[in-house]
Design a protein around this motif. Sequence first.
Motif, PDB file in Angstrom:
ATOM      1  N   PRO A   1     -38.702  24.755   4.251  1.00  0.00           N
ATOM      2  CA  PRO A   1     -37.255  24.706   3.955  1.00  0.00           C
ATOM      3  C   PRO A   1     -36.576  23.518   4.633  1.00  0.00           C
ATOM      4  N   SER A   2     -37.020  23.204   5.849  1.00  0.00           N
ATOM      5  CA  SER A   2     -36.392  22.091   6.578  1.00  0.00           C
ATOM      6  C   SER A   2     -36.742  20.750   5.961  1.00  0.00           C
ATOM      7  N   ILE A   3     -37.988  20.635   5.478  1.00  0.00           N
ATOM      8  CA  ILE A   3     -38.367  19.376   4.820  1.00  0.00           C
ATOM      9  C   ILE A   3     -37.465  19.138   3.619  1.00  0.00           C
ATOM     10  N   ILE A   4     -37.322  20.208   2.815  1.00  0.00           N
ATOM     11  CA  ILE A   4     -36.511  20.069   1.598  1.00  0.00           C
ATOM     12  C   ILE A   4     -35.052  19.769   1.957  1.00  0.00           C
ATOM     13  N   THR A   5     -34.537  20.482   2.964  1.00  0.00           N
ATOM     14  CA  THR A   5     -33.161  20.228   3.395  1.00  0.00           C
ATOM     15  C   THR A   5     -32.982  18.782   3.851  1.00  0.00           C
ATOM     16  N   THR A   6     -33.967  18.289   4.623  1.00  0.00           N
ATOM     17  CA  THR A   6     -33.882  16.910   5.115  1.00  0.00           C
ATOM     18  C   THR A   6     -33.779  15.932   3.948  1.00  0.00           C
ATOM     19  N   ILE A   7     -34.619  16.150   2.928  1.00  0.00           N
ATOM     20  CA  ILE A   7     -34.602  15.240   1.779  1.00  0.00           C
ATOM     21  C   ILE A   7     -33.256  15.320   1.046  1.00  0.00           C
ATOM     22  N   TYR A   8     -32.748  16.541   0.867  1.00  0.00           N
ATOM     23  CA  TYR A   8     -31.409  16.691   0.262  1.00  0.00           C
ATOM     24  C   TYR A   8     -30.370  15.898   1.049  1.00  0.00           C
ATOM     25  N   MET A   9     -30.403  16.080   2.358  1.00  0.00           N
ATOM     26  CA  MET A   9     -29.413  15.426   3.239  1.00  0.00           C
ATOM     27  C   MET A   9     -29.464  13.908   3.071  1.00  0.00           C
ATOM     28  N   ILE A  10     -30.701  13.369   3.084  1.00  0.00           N
ATOM     29  CA  ILE A  10     -30.848  11.919   2.944  1.00  0.00           C
ATOM     30  C   ILE A  10     -30.249  11.470   1.620  1.00  0.00           C
ATOM     31  N   LEU A  11     -30.605  12.181   0.531  1.00  0.00           N
ATOM     32  CA  LEU A  11     -30.145  11.758  -0.791  1.00  0.00           C
ATOM     33  C   LEU A  11     -28.627  11.837  -0.898  1.00  0.00           C
ATOM     34  N   ILE A  12     -28.054  12.975  -0.498  1.00  0.00           N
ATOM     35  CA  ILE A  12     -26.601  13.129  -0.674  1.00  0.00           C
ATOM     36  C   ILE A  12     -25.850  12.132   0.208  1.00  0.00           C
ATOM     37  N   SER A  13     -26.286  11.990   1.455  1.00  0.00           N
ATOM     38  CA  SER A  13     -25.588  11.053   2.360  1.00  0.00           C
ATOM     39  C   SER A  13     -25.640   9.630   1.820  1.00  0.00           C
ATOM     40  N   LEU A  14     -26.843   9.213   1.387  1.00  0.00           N
ATOM     41  CA  LEU A  14     -26.974   7.831   0.901  1.00  0.00           C
ATOM     42  C   LEU A  14     -26.189   7.624  -0.386  1.00  0.00           C
ATOM     43  N   LEU A  15     -26.271   8.594  -1.298  1.00  0.00           N
ATOM     44  CA  LEU A  15     -25.555   8.433  -2.568  1.00  0.00           C
ATOM     45  C   LEU A  15     -24.051   8.347  -2.335  1.00  0.00           C
ATOM     46  N   THR A  16     -23.574   9.016  -1.290  1.00  0.00           N
ATOM     47  CA  THR A  16     -22.142   8.940  -0.988  1.00  0.00           C
ATOM     48  C   THR A  16     -21.807   7.641  -0.266  1.00  0.00           C
ATOM     49  N   ALA A  17     -22.623   7.304   0.732  1.00  0.00           N
ATOM     50  CA  ALA A  17     -22.252   6.178   1.607  1.00  0.00           C
ATOM     51  C   ALA A  17     -22.539   4.820   0.975  1.00  0.00           C
ATOM     52  N   LEU A  18     -23.614   4.725   0.174  1.00  0.00           N
ATOM     53  CA  LEU A  18     -24.001   3.408  -0.348  1.00  0.00           C
ATOM     54  C   LEU A  18     -22.934   2.749  -1.226  1.00  0.00           C
ATOM     55  N   PRO A  19     -22.383   3.452  -2.239  1.00  0.00           N
ATOM     56  CA  PRO A  19     -21.378   2.784  -3.076  1.00  0.00           C
ATOM     57  C   PRO A  19     -20.177   2.307  -2.264  1.00  0.00           C
ATOM     58  N   PHE A  20     -19.683   3.174  -1.354  1.00  0.00           N
ATOM     59  CA  PHE A  20     -18.532   2.775  -0.543  1.00  0.00           C
ATOM     60  C   PHE A  20     -18.896   1.628   0.393  1.00  0.00           C
ATOM     61  N   GLY A  21     -20.067   1.759   1.027  1.00  0.00           N
ATOM     62  CA  GLY A  21     -20.482   0.756   2.006  1.00  0.00           C
ATOM     63  C   GLY A  21     -20.679  -0.610   1.377  1.00  0.00           C
ATOM     64  N   ILE A  22     -21.410  -0.635   0.249  1.00  0.00           N
ATOM     65  CA  ILE A  22     -21.676  -1.919  -0.400  1.00  0.00           C
ATOM     66  C   ILE A  22     -20.386  -2.469  -0.993  1.00  0.00           C
ATOM     67  N   GLY A  23     -19.572  -1.572  -1.580  1.00  0.00           N
ATOM     68  CA  GLY A  23     -18.274  -2.011  -2.127  1.00  0.00           C
ATOM     69  C   GLY A  23     -17.428  -2.656  -1.041  1.00  0.00           C
ATOM     70  N   CYS A  24     -17.395  -2.016   0.120  1.00  0.00           N
ATOM     71  CA  CYS A  24     -16.605  -2.541   1.239  1.00  0.00           C
ATOM     72  C   CYS A  24     -17.159  -3.893   1.685  1.00  0.00           C
ATOM     73  N   ALA A  25     -18.483  -3.987   1.748  1.00  0.00           N
ATOM     74  CA  ALA A  25     -19.102  -5.251   2.170  1.00  0.00           C
ATOM     75  C   ALA A  25     -18.788  -6.362   1.167  1.00  0.00           C
ATOM     76  N   ILE A  26     -18.819  -6.036  -0.127  1.00  0.00           N
ATOM     77  CA  ILE A  26     -18.495  -7.043  -1.142  1.00  0.00           C
ATOM     78  C   ILE A  26     -17.052  -7.508  -0.968  1.00  0.00           C
ATOM     79  N   TYR A  27     -16.154  -6.534  -0.743  1.00  0.00           N
ATOM     80  CA  TYR A  27     -14.753  -6.915  -0.551  1.00  0.00           C
ATOM     81  C   TYR A  27     -14.609  -7.850   0.651  1.00  0.00           C
ATOM     82  N   LEU A  28     -15.219  -7.451   1.757  1.00  0.00           N
ATOM     83  CA  LEU A  28     -15.048  -8.227   2.994  1.00  0.00           C
ATOM     84  C   LEU A  28     -15.613  -9.629   2.865  1.00  0.00           C
ATOM     85  N   THR A  29     -16.734  -9.776   2.141  1.00  0.00           N
ATOM     86  CA  THR A  29     -17.383 -11.081   2.110  1.00  0.00           C
ATOM     87  C   THR A  29     -16.906 -11.959   0.957  1.00  0.00           C
TER      88      THR A  29
END
Lengths: 282, 250
Positions: A68-96
């Motif tokens: 259960p923990s392995i599966i939870t870990t993978i979920y966490m990685i996917l959801i966190s990255l899918l949320t953070a990546l668009p905002f993070g890269i978008g912000c980086a594009i704006y700044l640069t």
Amino acid sequence: MFHSKPKSTFYKAHPLSLLIKILVWASVCITAFVLLFIIAYIFIKGVPHFSLDFFSLKYNSNNVSVLPSIITTIYMILISLLTALPFGIGCAIYLTEYAKESRFVRYIRVTTETLSGIPSIVYGLFGMLFFVTYLKWGFSILAGSLTLAIMILPLIIRSAEEAIIAVDNTYREASYGLGASKLRTIFRIVLPAAISGIFAGVILAIGRIVGESAALIYTAGTVAKIPISGFDSARTLSVHMYALSSEGLNTDKAYATAVVLVALVILINFLANTITKKVGNK
Amino acid sequence: MADKYQIKDLDLFYGDFQALTDVNLNIEEKQITAFIGPSGCGKSTLLKTLNRMNDLVDGCRITGQVLLDGVDIYDNYDVNLLRKNVGMVFQKPNPFPMSIYDNIAYGPRTHGIRKKALLDDIVEESLRKAAIWDEVKDRLKRNALSVSGGQQQRICIARALAVEPEVLLMDEPTSALDPISTNKIEDLVLDLKKYYTIVIVTHNMQQATRISDATAFFLLGKIIEFDATSNLFSMPKDKRTEDYITGRFG
């Protein structure tokens, strides 16, 4: 003539060089030894406790399954990255690419730098007050992974920003010179050229997600079941390890969990490297 | 011959610094016009005003007119269309870090061409025009950075030709290359004159005499002298031109 001279006479003439060389070698040996020792220790303590039951679907007090923990870990990685990546890269594009040097931009930079230095428990507290209590999501993997997304955002912004800045300006000129718009230049030329640097940031971010326990105990809780929906509470491998070792009954299984965690991190790094190479050689 | 470009009373400023002063120049169609002069004299700056690459520089300001086929390119002109019609080759070979094929196809794709067969034709034709087809036809899928510097520069020329420009601007295109590659590029430029109006910035005065029809000599942001290349180099009218081409400074 110089390089045919025997080494011993060289070091006799330059004793400081010899000292530095010994010190450098000693540092290498100590670092490598500590790392290997930790990994060996975990493996020796953990691997003997592997069994088929350890990977069964259900966790109970007789059989502390890690699946259960392995599966939870993978979920966490996917959801966190899918949320953070668009905002993070978008912000980086704006700044640069868009922002001109201004006070506003300096504030954003200072903010992201400050955010990356804040201890994770503070993010955990914020996640608990906002997602768990205010939004009434309860302890849930959604609350946990959004908290982690906020936590890794500065890291992703920084690495993406640096990767984008490092892209040779002559590529941009060539693209504009062919009549390409700014948007096309960014998405077809700049981002593909920056992708390996962005991935390096993603790997670091995954490291933080996988290694996080404190912030998650307050936001995702510690239920040891495979989560069915985003609003279920669940524990990642790190939290699982913390729970097992603090309960004191299954310390051996905590080591086995550590082996799984280390293996997972190595696997993710390997996959990320392969993807980066594939994308880079296109 | 018709004038492709007419530059009238052009002043250009980077912030407070005036980089070009009172430039008046006509560039003839299907001729090679060379800009020569010492470093920092404004020749590259003028070149970049011809396809508005200076727009990318913060604090760059322009007064006066630059007419392309009689239309002012600084007055309500679609800059992407301008750069499609006025191709540019840069000082350092700068192919994109992707395959040779994708490098050439990038421009046409930018302007909406999607059909594979048509792109194949454009890629081959452009590479042929840039005299590099035979050298790379078997490795179009290879990364463009894997070939030599001289070949990279010809790939960049092919990339510029792929969008079917009318004018080709070249900013010291051979300064980073060895003599043999330089020779190939010069032959190529002479060949391309049949189809394109070419403006070339060069540090190399021999190069200007070898390939150009007209030459403009720049000093401190002003055009000192502009004449047919043979006249300018054999009987310069201005003392400063004479000093420069005889190697007394610069």
